[in-house]
Design a protein around this motif. Structure first.
Motif, mmCIF file in Angstrom:
data_model
loop_
_atom_site.group_PDB
_atom_site.id
_atom_site.type_symbol
_atom_site.label_atom_id
_atom_site.label_comp_id
_atom_site.label_asym_id
_atom_site.label_seq_id
_atom_site.Cartn_x
_atom_site.Cartn_y
_atom_site.Cartn_z
ATOM 1 N N HIS A 94 9.132 -12.937 40.816
ATOM 2 C CA HIS A 94 7.688 -12.704 40.799
ATOM 3 C C HIS A 94 7.081 -13.008 39.418
ATOM 4 O O HIS A 94 5.878 -13.008 39.277
ATOM 5 N N ARG A 95 7.926 -13.243 38.405
ATOM 6 C CA ARG A 95 7.429 -13.492 37.028
ATOM 7 C C ARG A 95 7.865 -14.920 36.625
ATOM 8 O O ARG A 95 8.680 -15.099 35.715
ATOM 9 N N ALA A 128 9.398 -13.670 45.353
ATOM 10 C CA ALA A 128 8.857 -12.443 44.765
ATOM 11 C C ALA A 128 9.547 -11.186 45.282
ATOM 12 O O ALA A 128 9.309 -10.089 44.761
ATOM 13 N N ILE A 129 10.409 -11.307 46.284
ATOM 14 C CA ILE A 129 11.176 -10.147 46.752
ATOM 15 C C ILE A 129 12.233 -9.875 45.686
ATOM 16 O O ILE A 129 13.042 -10.759 45.379
ATOM 17 N N GLY A 141 15.352 -9.755 37.124
ATOM 18 C CA GLY A 141 15.185 -8.672 36.154
ATOM 19 C C GLY A 141 16.266 -7.626 36.331
ATOM 20 O O GLY A 141 17.011 -7.637 37.317
ATOM 21 N N GLU A 142 16.348 -6.685 35.383
ATOM 22 C CA GLU A 142 17.386 -5.653 35.488
ATOM 23 C C GLU A 142 17.152 -4.760 36.703
ATOM 24 O O GLU A 142 18.107 -4.219 37.271
ATOM 25 N N GLY A 143 15.874 -4.657 37.141
ATOM 26 C CA GLY A 143 15.579 -3.850 38.332
ATOM 27 C C GLY A 143 16.310 -4.387 39.557
ATOM 28 O O GLY A 143 16.712 -3.626 40.441
ATOM 29 N N ASN A 203 14.298 -6.590 30.469
ATOM 30 C CA ASN A 203 13.141 -6.239 29.626
ATOM 31 C C ASN A 203 12.900 -4.723 29.627
ATOM 32 O O ASN A 203 11.818 -4.252 29.308
ATOM 33 N N TYR A 254 12.262 -2.439 31.720
ATOM 34 C CA TYR A 254 11.465 -1.742 32.737
ATOM 35 C C TYR A 254 11.386 -2.531 34.040
ATOM 36 O O TYR A 254 11.145 -3.745 34.017
ATOM 37 N N GLY A 255 11.574 -1.841 35.157
ATOM 38 C CA GLY A 255 11.265 -2.398 36.468
ATOM 39 C C GLY A 255 9.910 -1.816 36.830
ATOM 40 O O GLY A 255 9.814 -0.620 37.112
ATOM 41 N N HIS A 280 3.195 -4.928 33.533
ATOM 42 C CA HIS A 280 4.015 -5.477 34.614
ATOM 43 C C HIS A 280 3.219 -6.513 35.411
ATOM 44 O O HIS A 280 3.694 -7.598 35.683
HETATM 45 C C1 LIG Z 1 12.524 -5.690 47.430
HETATM 46 C C2 LIG Z 1 11.302 -5.401 46.610
HETATM 47 N N1 LIG Z 1 11.021 -4.112 46.280
HETATM 48 C C3 LIG Z 1 9.919 -3.830 45.531
HETATM 49 C C4 LIG Z 1 9.075 -4.843 45.120
HETATM 50 C C5 LIG Z 1 7.852 -4.521 44.260
HETATM 51 N N2 LIG Z 1 8.151 -4.952 42.884
HETATM 52 C C6 LIG Z 1 7.722 -6.129 42.423
HETATM 53 S S1 LIG Z 1 8.247 -6.422 40.869
HETATM 54 C C7 LIG Z 1 9.063 -4.954 40.792
HETATM 55 C C8 LIG Z 1 9.835 -4.570 39.546
HETATM 56 C C9 LIG Z 1 10.979 -5.496 39.311
HETATM 57 O O1 LIG Z 1 11.640 -5.190 38.093
HETATM 58 P P1 LIG Z 1 12.708 -6.175 37.502
HETATM 59 O O2 LIG Z 1 13.602 -6.677 38.581
HETATM 60 O O3 LIG Z 1 13.352 -5.483 36.346
HETATM 61 O O4 LIG Z 1 11.866 -7.430 37.003
HETATM 62 P P2 LIG Z 1 10.691 -7.457 35.915
HETATM 63 O O5 LIG Z 1 9.440 -7.061 36.637
HETATM 64 O O6 LIG Z 1 11.072 -6.539 34.816
HETATM 65 O O7 LIG Z 1 10.614 -8.896 35.483
HETATM 66 C C10 LIG Z 1 8.909 -4.254 41.967
HETATM 67 C C11 LIG Z 1 9.488 -2.926 42.227
HETATM 68 C C12 LIG Z 1 9.383 -6.150 45.532
HETATM 69 N N3 LIG Z 1 8.624 -7.197 45.174
HETATM 70 N N4 LIG Z 1 10.504 -6.413 46.240
#
Ligand SMILES: Cc1ncc(C[n+]2csc(CCOP(=O)(O)OP(=O)(O)O)c2C)c(N)n1
Length: 330
Positions: A75-76, A124-125, A154-156, A184, A186-187, A253
Motif C-alpha cells: 500500500h506504500r 494493498a492487502i 512492512g514489519e506489520g 519502520n 509502526y504498523g 501512515h
Molecule cells: C490484511 C490487511 N489488514 C489490514 C489492512 C489495513 N492496513 C493497511 S496498512 C496497515 C499497516 C501495515 O503496516 P506494515 O505492514 O508495517 O507496513 P507500513 O504501513 O509500516 O509500511 C494496515 C493494518 C490491510 N490493508 N490489509
C-alpha cells in the motif's frame, strides 16, 4: 545534528553511482512531497500512503537488481515504483486517475505498477505480495530463468499468515526471492513491540532455515550491498533470503494521520538519520554544485509531471469495461 555516511564506505563507490543514488532518492522525496500537496488541494481521488524517510530502502534494493528482475510492493508503493524505473509522468497521471496512466487510471496510488518494467501492480492487502512473490519465483525456477523477485513489505505483515506460508514455500523450494521487510517500527499507529516478542524480524528467517540479515535501511550503501549479496545467493539457488531494513517514516501512515504516537525523542533520532541528508552530507564538500543541479533537475521533472498529468485525457465511458473481469452490466 544530521548524521552523514562514513567517508570510508562512500569512498569505495564511483562518483556517478553516488550521484545516481542521490538523484533517485531525491526524485522519490520530491514526488511524495508534491503528491501530498496535491492530495491536500483535493486534486486527486482516493488516498495515499507515503514513504518519505524510507527512500534508502527502495533505491538501495532496486540499484542492486538487474533490469529484468521483478518486484512486488504494498500500500506504500510510490518509492518502490520510481526506484524500479517507472517515470514520474506515468505515475502522476495514474494518481490523477487519467486514462494514460501506467494502469490506465484504474490502479491509483495503492495499485500502481508497470509489468513491462518488472513491477507487478502493488497489492494493498497487508502481506498479500508475499505468496505472489513465491509464485513468481517458482515460475522463474521452473523456466530455468536467472531473475530474482524482490518482495517488499512492512514489519506489520510479518504477523500475517501469508508471510509464514509464503516464506515457508519459498524456503522448501529454494526459490529466488529476496524478502525485503522495511521495518519502520509502526504498523499504522501500532508499535511493533506491542504485537511481537521477536526483537528482530530477521530472526524469523531461522524458523524457515533461510538466511536473515538486519541492515540500516537509512544507509543506502548498506542496503545496496546487502541486497546484492542476497540476490547473488538467490541466483545461485541458495535463496530465499530475508532482509530486515531498519527505517522510519517521516509522515503519517496515511494522509490524515498526524503521527502523535511517534515519541519526540524517537523522531529526533530518526530525522537526524535521514537517508538523503546522510548521503548528501558525505558528498557535499566535493560535489555541492552537482548535488544542487540534481535538486533543480528533479524539481523540473516533478513540475513537468504535474503539468502533463493535469492535461492528460480523462478515461472514456468505454474504458470502464476494458481490462476488467466483469464487463457486462446486467
Ligand atoms: C490484511 C490487511 N489488514 C489490514 C489492512 C489495513 N492496513 C493497511 S496498512 C496497515 C499497516 C501495515 O503496516 P506494515 O505492514 O508495517 O507496513 P507500513 O504501513 O509500516 O509500511 C494496515 C493494518 C490491510 N490493508 N490489509
Amino acid at each position: 545534528m544530521t548524521m552523514k555516511l562514513a567517508e570510508s564506505s562512500v569512498a569505495q563507490y564511483p562518483v556517478e553511482f553516488l550521484l545516481n543514488a542521490y538523484e533517485r532518492m531525491q526524485l522519490i522525496r520530491q514526488f511524495e512531497e508534491r503528491v501530498k500537496l496535491l492530495f491536500l488541494e483535493g486534486a486527486m481521488p482516493g488516498t495515499i500512503h507515503q514513504s518519505q524517510g524510507q527512500e534508502g530502502c527502495a533505491v538501495g534494493v532496486c540499484m542492486a537488481l538487474e533490469v529484468d528482475d521483478l518486484l512486488t510492493s504494498t500500500h506504500r508503493p510510490h518509492g518502490h515504483a520510481l526506484a524500479k524505473g517507472l517515470t514520474p509522468d506515468e505515475m502522476m497521471i495514474e494518481l490523477f486517475g487519467k486514462g494514460t496512466g501506467c494502469c490506465k487510471g484504474k490502479g491509483g496510488s495503492m495499485h500502481i505498477g508497470n509489468i513491462d518494467k518488472g513491477m507487478v501492480p502493488a497489492i494493498a492487502i497487508v502481506g498479500g505480495g508475499i505468496p505472489l512473490a513465491a509464485g513468481m519465483a517458482l515460475a522463474i525456477k521452473m523456466q530455468k530463468g536467472s531473475q530474482v523477485v524482490a518482495c517488499f513489505f512492512g514489519e506489520g505483515a510479518t504477523n500475517e499468515g501469508a508471510f509464514h506460508e509464503g516464506v515457508n514455500l519459498a524456503s522448501i523450494w529454494s526459490l529466488p526471492v529476496v524478502f525485503v521487510c522495511e521495518n519502520n517500527l509502526y504498523g499504522a499507529s501500532t508499535s511493533i513491540d506491542k504485537v511481537s516478542k521477536v526483537k528482530r524480524v530477521s530472526d524469523r528467517a531461522s524458523a524457515y532455515s533461510i538466511r536473515g540479515e538486519t541492515v540500516d535501511g537509512n544507509d543506502i550503501l548498506a542496503v545496496y550491498e546487502a541486497t546484492k549479496r542476497a540476490a547473488d545467493e538467490c541466483r545461485r539457488g541458495e535463496g530465499p533470503v530475508l532482509l530486515e531494513l531498519l527505517t522510519y517514516r517521516r509522515t503519517g501512515h496515511s494522509r490524515r494521520d498526524p503521527c502523535h504516537y511517534q515519541p519526540k525523542d524517537e523522531q529526533e533520532y530518526w530525522f537526524s538519520r535521514d537517508p538523503i541528508a546522510m548521503l548528501r552530507g558525505a558528498l557535499v564538500d566535493e560535489l555541492e554544485s552537482e548535488l544542487d543541479a540534481i535538486d533543480a533537475r528533479v524539481d523540473n521533472m516533478i513540475e513537468s509531471a504535474v503539468e502533463t498529468a493535469k492535461l492528460a485525457p480523462e478515461p472514456t465511458i468505454d474504458d470502464l469495461t476494458t481490462d476488467v473481469y466483469a464487463s457486462e452490466i446486467a
